[in-house]
Write a protein that holds these residues in place. Sequence first.
Motif, PDB file in Angstrom:
ATOM      1  N   LYS A  57       0.815  -1.219   0.000  1.00 49.00           N
ATOM      2  CA  LYS A  57       0.000   0.000   0.000  1.00 49.00           C
ATOM      3  C   LYS A  57       0.849   1.269   0.000  1.00 49.00           C
ATOM      4  CE  LYS A  57      -3.539   1.099   2.660  1.00 49.00           C
ATOM      5  NZ  LYS A  57      -4.756   1.534   2.004  1.00 49.00           N
ATOM      6  N   ARG A  59       1.938   2.409   2.861  1.00 47.37           N
ATOM      7  CA  ARG A  59       1.283   3.063   4.000  1.00 47.37           C
ATOM      8  C   ARG A  59       2.283   3.370   5.111  1.00 47.37           C
ATOM      9  NH1 ARG A  59      -4.391   2.280   5.964  1.00 47.37           N
ATOM     10  NH2 ARG A  59      -4.473   2.373   8.223  1.00 47.37           N
ATOM     11  N   SER A 144      -8.207  -0.304   3.815  1.00 48.98           N
ATOM     12  CA  SER A 144      -8.848  -0.179   2.509  1.00 48.98           C
ATOM     13  C   SER A 144      -7.852  -0.571   1.417  1.00 48.98           C
ATOM     14  CB  SER A 144      -9.328   1.255   2.309  1.00 48.98           C
ATOM     15  OG  SER A 144      -8.293   2.179   2.577  1.00 48.98           O
ATOM     16  N   ASN A 146      -6.404   0.238  -1.395  1.00 55.29           N
ATOM     17  CA  ASN A 146      -5.982   1.253  -2.355  1.00 55.29           C
ATOM     18  C   ASN A 146      -4.533   1.593  -2.052  1.00 55.29           C
ATOM     19  OD1 ASN A 146      -7.630   2.522   0.067  1.00 55.29           O
ATOM     20  ND2 ASN A 146      -5.999   3.971  -0.461  1.00 55.29           N
ATOM     21  N   SER A 152     -10.287   5.167  -2.022  1.00 56.41           N
ATOM     22  CA  SER A 152     -10.538   3.766  -1.672  1.00 56.41           C
ATOM     23  C   SER A 152     -11.225   3.068  -2.835  1.00 56.41           C
ATOM     24  CB  SER A 152     -11.422   3.697  -0.433  1.00 56.41           C
ATOM     25  OG  SER A 152     -10.815   4.352   0.646  1.00 56.41           O
ATOM     26  N   GLU A 181     -15.842   4.171   3.931  1.00 60.80           N
ATOM     27  CA  GLU A 181     -15.311   3.294   4.967  1.00 60.80           C
ATOM     28  C   GLU A 181     -16.126   3.414   6.256  1.00 60.80           C
ATOM     29  OE1 GLU A 181     -13.817   5.824   3.668  1.00 60.80           O
ATOM     30  OE2 GLU A 181     -11.886   5.309   2.783  1.00 60.80           O
TER      31      GLU A 181
HETATM   32 MG    MG Z   1      -7.941   3.865   3.942  1.00 62.96          MG
END
Ligand code: MG
Length: 347
Positions: A57, A59, A144, A146, A152, A181
């Motif tokens: 991700k 992230r 999520s 994405n 998302s 979400e």
């Molecule tokens: Mg998210």
Amino acid sequence: MKTRIYKQDDLENKLVQEDIKKTLLQGGNVIFPTETVYGIGAYALSEKGIKGIYEVKGRPSDNPLIMHVTSIEDVKKYTKEHMSYVETLMENFWPGPMTLVLKKKDIVPNMITGGLDSVGMRIPGHHIAKKVIEIAGVPICAPSANISGRPSATLFEHVLEDFKDKVDIIIDGGKSEVGLESTVIDVTREFPVILRPGVITKDMIEKLSIEVKENQEIDKSDVPKAPGMKYRHYAPKGQLIIVDGKLEDVISYMNQKIIEHTEKGLKTGIICTEDTKNRFPSAFAISIGNIENEEEIASNLFLTLRHMDKHDIDYIYSISFHQGKYSEAIMNRLMKAANYNVIQLDT
Ligand code: MG
Ligand code: TXA
């Protein structure tokens, strides 16, 4: 890596079930639909699986993950004692689009909570999400699905755009019904605090005679914000601008902007509703739904942003949505996607 793709019916097949279970237990990643948005899942106690999610991700590691299980009993295995109102929330809104932030037990790895002493827990209502967790037989962490910062994914096609051949398995479940979400609620104190608005609304909670606060009502030093909120979110590639004001003013402002951008050779997209989509003759206008149908608007928001990207739109103008019970959740996502860029025409 070649991604294996399964459809809903495949989940009845024993070999497919074995593949999903083995993949998750060995630290692989499986993307599956939930009623809110698609999630990218890993076995919650697998360091490898969790690492995989953060990596694929892109992230930031201090942004915690939600742990998904299928029963309140399971929630209690991973969280400490809670206040009595929490039970009421669980019973009323689970399975469903709600995440509760609870004090975690030690078995929950710090890696999924970004070092916090709390963990976000959710029992999803989607039959495929439930089935995947049951097949795995273990709790599943799933943010999520994405790439970090992008809208998302609410469609299988959008999941493929971001993750084809980057994860082990993707399950095609069509469109995510809710489209936004889950509502994230901090329930670690005497009253619940909504950290992220969603379709479980403040009103719905108050109807249960529970006093609830929103994040912005609380002294910031007193409550930890959802760590995810500080990051850029949901951003389409084009520049998104929200236009607020009387409808006729908004339409003429947007049409003026369309002319200005077109003269410079730039493409303009408009996010509008069914009743206004014919009012922008020279732009790429997408109706997000009927103005009176907030369920429809919520479920189409993310896919509309991604649709704009597909068409290489440079400037996206969106009307604002102040009507209906989901307006807060919708505007929360839209404002973040626009990086709080709002043109106010009323003054
Ligand atoms: Mg998210
Ligand atoms: O609907 C959803 O919630 C989807 C589906 C897949 O379940 N998941 C999702 O996950 O949206 P994610 O990771 O994209 O967003 C989770 C949000 C983030 O803003 C995160 O900061 C917050 O929940 N969060 C998670 N654990 C938390 C915690 N312990 N304390 C505060 N906020 C937390």
